[in-house]
Design an enzyme around this catalytic site. Structure first.
Site, PDB file in Angstrom:
ATOM      1  N   SER A 107      41.780  11.280 -23.764  1.00 31.75           N
ATOM      2  CA  SER A 107      42.508  10.116 -23.118  1.00 31.75           C
ATOM      3  C   SER A 107      41.755   9.575 -21.904  1.00 31.75           C
ATOM      4  CB  SER A 107      43.746  10.103 -23.298  1.00 31.75           C
ATOM      5  OG  SER A 107      44.396   8.765 -22.407  1.00 31.75           O
ATOM      6  N   TYR A 130      40.051   3.137 -22.306  1.00 27.10           N
ATOM      7  CA  TYR A 130      40.752   1.981 -21.998  1.00 27.10           C
ATOM      8  C   TYR A 130      39.922   0.939 -21.070  1.00 27.10           C
ATOM      9  CZ  TYR A 130      45.358   3.319 -23.638  1.00 27.10           C
ATOM     10  OH  TYR A 130      46.722   4.058 -24.340  1.00 27.10           O
ATOM     11  N   THR A 156      40.270   1.950 -27.467  1.00 31.21           N
ATOM     12  CA  THR A 156      41.786   1.158 -27.855  1.00 31.21           C
ATOM     13  C   THR A 156      41.576  -0.123 -27.522  1.00 31.21           C
ATOM     14  OG1 THR A 156      42.514   3.511 -27.259  1.00 31.21           O
ATOM     15  CG2 THR A 156      44.363   1.725 -27.268  1.00 31.21           C
ATOM     16  N   LYS A 252      40.397   1.802 -32.307  1.00 31.29           N
ATOM     17  CA  LYS A 252      41.452   2.216 -32.344  1.00 31.29           C
ATOM     18  C   LYS A 252      42.688   0.860 -32.112  1.00 31.29           C
ATOM     19  CE  LYS A 252      44.829   5.870 -30.939  1.00 31.29           C
ATOM     20  NZ  LYS A 252      45.649   4.949 -29.927  1.00 31.29           N
ATOM     21  N   HIS A 276      49.706   2.592 -32.389  1.00 34.77           N
ATOM     22  CA  HIS A 276      49.761   3.271 -31.199  1.00 34.77           C
ATOM     23  C   HIS A 276      51.088   3.982 -31.097  1.00 34.77           C
ATOM     24  CE1 HIS A 276      47.912   3.070 -26.969  1.00 34.77           C
ATOM     25  NE2 HIS A 276      48.803   3.858 -27.000  1.00 34.77           N
TER      26      HIS A 276
HETATM   27  C1  GLV Z   1      49.293   5.417 -23.537  1.00 36.78           C
HETATM   28  O1  GLV Z   1      48.326   5.327 -24.308  1.00 36.78           O
HETATM   29  C2  GLV Z   1      50.767   5.519 -23.820  1.00 36.78           C
HETATM   30  O2  GLV Z   1      50.717   5.167 -25.175  1.00 36.78           O
HETATM   31  O3  GLV Z   1      51.485   5.939 -23.433  1.00 36.78           O
END
Ligand code: GLV
Length: 392
Positions: A107, A130, A156, A252, A276
């Site tokens: 991530s 991100y 994302t 995503k 998510h």
């Molecule tokens: C970050 O991706 C979260 O969902 O906290």
């Protein structure tokens, strides 16, 4: 405790070993957590067809995701703050995934940096991006991922702004923990975690600290996202990212067939059907419930993957039967790492692999690449009905 046999058991060990604010961060959904719960419940409602007297020898779970060979089609999802579930969490999870022969996705909001994970692994991993307002910083993240040899970029799309997660607000979640009495108590009651955390230097957002210019309050994920993430993110930006990256691209956070069609137009290699983990739009449909319509809309043009609610190998099989080429686990590996570090991630993957293998066999199949909707019962869940009366 005896060796955990299920992901649910790993979760309970993690609950006892990880400070509450970080355990809760993994175990939280937005608002009522309705979508978080639906992700799991909708998998449970799908029933399998039991078959008998078919040859069950020589089974194979090997497959491919975006053309990469995988020992089973289960990747590790990108998860923020993994290095707060356990010291050096991202490095350990990447190493466990590498040995297991499945992809690891780092991530942007990780504790260990891209370079750090690359230095401690051999095979290429995937990097999740991100998109921040500061495009120079985005560019530098893309370049760093390329320099580290990452073999796919996972962008994302569903977190332009952060969903409200009540547990995080109540816990005052921050990375590293602040020295307020509540956090001191939470850490003091988890001495093993604290001892291991003292043994590492990796305690903040490694991809950002020392790299991004003029950052404000970075210790809080919610203030950082509110300040830095780009709420104007658009399909044009996806085209720009694709051009900057030039490699395999995965989008995503698609939950809608119309969005899936737009994603297919971009020329990306795969989409991940995802809400998510129920952490963004509470009230959205579960991932598995929309997978079939998305596969129907774009499955002939782009590879479709899915995450959200997978807690067993049976769930993996159900997703594959409904048309996914690959699946992702987030919480299951986080519970593993929180419980036992690297060994716990291996346990989580072994649990899922074993469940997937046995379930596939009992449904009468030997090769994971051969499974399809014929393995599922297309029946409504059983509802209590009046007993049939004998006819007069
Ligand atoms: C970050 O991706 C979260 O969902 O906290």
């Amino acid at each position: 405790m005896a060796t955990p046999l299920t992901i649910a058991e790993l979760k309970e060990v993690a609950r006892r070993r990880v400070p509450k604010m970080f355990f809760d961060y993994a175990d939280s959904g937005a608002w009522t957590e309705g979508t978080y719960k639906a992700n799991e419940a909708d998998f449970a409602a799908i029933k399998l067809r039991q078959r008998v007297l078919v040859d069950m020898t020589n089974r194979s779970l090997e497959s491919t995701m975006i053309g990469e060979k995988v020992s089973m089609p289960v990747a590790l999802s990108p998860t923020g703050l993994t290095g707060m579930q356990h010291a050096d969490g991202e490095i350990l999870a990447a190493q466990a995934a590498e040995v297991a022969g499945v992809p690891f996705t780092l991530s942007t909001m990780s504790v260990c940096s891209i370079e750090d994970v690359a230095a401690h692994t051999i095979k290429p991993f995937w990097f999740q991006l991100y998109v921040m307002k500061d495009r120079e910083f985005v560019k530098s993240l893309i370049n760093r991922a390329r320099a580290a040899g990452c073999s796919a970029l996972v962008v994302t799309l569903d977190l332009q702004i952060l969903g409200q997660r009540h547990k995080d607000i109540r816990n005052g979640l921050s990375t590293p923990p602040k020295f307020i009495p509540k956090h001191i108590w939470q850490v003091a009651t988890r001495p093993r975690w604290a001892f291991e955390m003292l043994g590492t230097k990796r305690r903040s957002f490694g991809n950002i600290v020392g790299h991004a210019q003029g950052v404000g309050d970075l210790s809080s994920l919610s203030s950082w996202t509110a300040e830095q993430f780009d709420p104007r993110l658009s399909w044009d930006d996806v085209a720009w990212i694709k051009e900057q990256w030039g490699g395999k691209l995965i989008l995503k956070g698609i939950l809608d067939a119309e969005d899936a069609a737009m994603a297919a137009e971009t020329g990306a290699d795969a989409i991940i059907v995802s809400n998510h983990g129920g952490r963004q739009l509470d009230g959205a449909a579960s991932s598995i419930s929309v997978l079939p319509e998305i596969v129907k809309a774009v499955g002939d043009r782009i590879e479709v993957h899915v995450d959200g609610g997978i807690r067993s190998g049976q769930d993996v099989l159900k997703a594959l039967c409904l048309g996914a080429q690959g699946t992702y686990i987030g919480r299951p590996f986080l519970y593993g790492i929180g419980a036992y570090g690297k060994r716990g991630v291996t346990m989580a993957l072994d649990i899922i692999r074993n469940e997937l293998d046995i379930t596939m066999a009992l449904c009468g199949k030997r090769d994971i690449r051969d499974v399809g909707p014929e393995l599922l019962h297309h029946r409504l869940p059983v509802v209590a009905t009046e007993p049939a009366r004998p006819s007069q």
